[in-house]
Write a protein that holds these residues in place. Structure first.
Motif, PDB file in Angstrom:
ATOM      1  N   ASN A  48       0.855  -1.188   0.000  1.00  0.00           N
ATOM      2  CA  ASN A  48       0.000   0.000   0.000  1.00  0.00           C
ATOM      3  C   ASN A  48       0.893   1.240   0.000  1.00  0.00           C
ATOM      4  O   ASN A  48       2.130   1.128   0.048  1.00  0.00           O
ATOM      5  CB  ASN A  48      -1.000  -0.006   1.171  1.00  0.00           C
ATOM      6  CG  ASN A  48      -0.355  -0.008   2.531  1.00  0.00           C
ATOM      7  OD1 ASN A  48       0.747   0.503   2.730  1.00  0.00           O
ATOM      8  ND2 ASN A  48      -1.044  -0.582   3.509  1.00  0.00           N
ATOM      9  N   ASP A  49       0.290   2.415  -0.070  1.00  0.00           N
ATOM     10  CA  ASP A  49       1.071   3.650  -0.121  1.00  0.00           C
ATOM     11  C   ASP A  49       1.963   3.806   1.108  1.00  0.00           C
ATOM     12  O   ASP A  49       3.116   4.211   0.999  1.00  0.00           O
ATOM     13  CB  ASP A  49       0.155   4.868  -0.245  1.00  0.00           C
ATOM     14  CG  ASP A  49      -0.517   4.969  -1.602  1.00  0.00           C
ATOM     15  OD1 ASP A  49      -0.007   4.372  -2.573  1.00  0.00           O
ATOM     16  OD2 ASP A  49      -1.566   5.642  -1.690  1.00  0.00           O
ATOM     17  N   ALA A  50       1.440   3.471   2.277  1.00  0.00           N
ATOM     18  CA  ALA A  50       2.206   3.639   3.517  1.00  0.00           C
ATOM     19  C   ALA A  50       3.459   2.772   3.513  1.00  0.00           C
ATOM     20  O   ALA A  50       4.546   3.239   3.878  1.00  0.00           O
ATOM     21  CB  ALA A  50       1.336   3.315   4.727  1.00  0.00           C
ATOM     22  N   THR A  51       3.348   1.510   3.091  1.00  0.00           N
ATOM     23  CA  THR A  51       4.527   0.642   3.098  1.00  0.00           C
ATOM     24  C   THR A  51       5.525   1.050   2.026  1.00  0.00           C
ATOM     25  O   THR A  51       6.732   0.963   2.249  1.00  0.00           O
ATOM     26  CB  THR A  51       4.152  -0.847   2.937  1.00  0.00           C
ATOM     27  OG1 THR A  51       3.425  -1.029   1.723  1.00  0.00           O
ATOM     28  CG2 THR A  51       3.345  -1.331   4.125  1.00  0.00           C
ATOM     29  N   ARG A  52       5.033   1.522   0.879  1.00  0.00           N
ATOM     30  CA  ARG A  52       5.968   2.014  -0.152  1.00  0.00           C
ATOM     31  C   ARG A  52       6.731   3.231   0.359  1.00  0.00           C
ATOM     32  O   ARG A  52       7.937   3.368   0.127  1.00  0.00           O
ATOM     33  CB  ARG A  52       5.215   2.310  -1.443  1.00  0.00           C
ATOM     34  CG  ARG A  52       4.827   1.035  -2.205  1.00  0.00           C
ATOM     35  CD  ARG A  52       4.258   1.336  -3.581  1.00  0.00           C
ATOM     36  NE  ARG A  52       2.943   1.961  -3.516  1.00  0.00           N
ATOM     37  CZ  ARG A  52       1.799   1.310  -3.408  1.00  0.00           C
ATOM     38  NH1 ARG A  52       1.784  -0.005  -3.344  1.00  0.00           N
ATOM     39  NH2 ARG A  52       0.656   1.960  -3.377  1.00  0.00           N
TER      40      ARG A  52
END
Length: 149
Positions: A48-52
């Motif tokens: 997801n955006d947070a992990t990227r």
């Protein structure tokens, strides 16, 4: 006819090359390493955006945070904000989540709340998680990295 086929093959090659270059520029790692008191465990990240954003930050340097116990998790300020996509969930032992966009929580018991899922610590039983996460203690130094230390 031969020129048309050659033209179409060239266009297809160019499109595929551009797509592969764009994918190569985006961090796609799905593992991080968590080190506490000299012990390191791997964690598998969701996509997801947070992990990227977290992986991109970790490419610059490991992140060390101080986390505190909350009777079912260790949690604290990550030192940066990440993109949230909160969803109501029941976090399970080993789950790693983002709370309020800038706090990281690592669970050794369950809790239901609205979080952004980050990942899960690999391969530890609940009792091993409690020991690894220093359940019941405060001021726990936790280092997140992309390489096993």
């Amino acid at each position: 006819m031969r020129q048309i086929i050659l033209f179409l093959a060239t266009m297809l090659f160019c499109i595929c090359s551009a797509d592969n270059e764009a994918k190569a520029e985006t961090p796609t790692m799905n593992k991080i390493y968590i080190t506490i008191d000299g012990q390191t465990q791997s964690a598998t990240l969701v996509d997801n955006d947070a992990t990227r954003e977290l992986v991109a930050a970790l490419q610059n340097a490991p992140i060390t945070v101080t986390l505190n116990d909350n009777n079912f998790e260790i949690w604290g300020a990550l030192g940066r904000s990440l993109t949230t996509k909160n969803e109501q969930m029941t976090a399970l032992p080993g789950d790693i989540v983002l709370y309020n966009g800038s706090n990281i929580c690592i669970f050794y018991e369950s809790n239901s709340w609205s979080y952004t899922r980050l990942g899960h610590i690999d391969g530890l039983s609940e009792s091993e998680l409690r020991t690894f996460l220093k359940a019941g203690q405060n001021n726990i130094s936790v280092t997140l990295s992309l390489a096993e230390t």
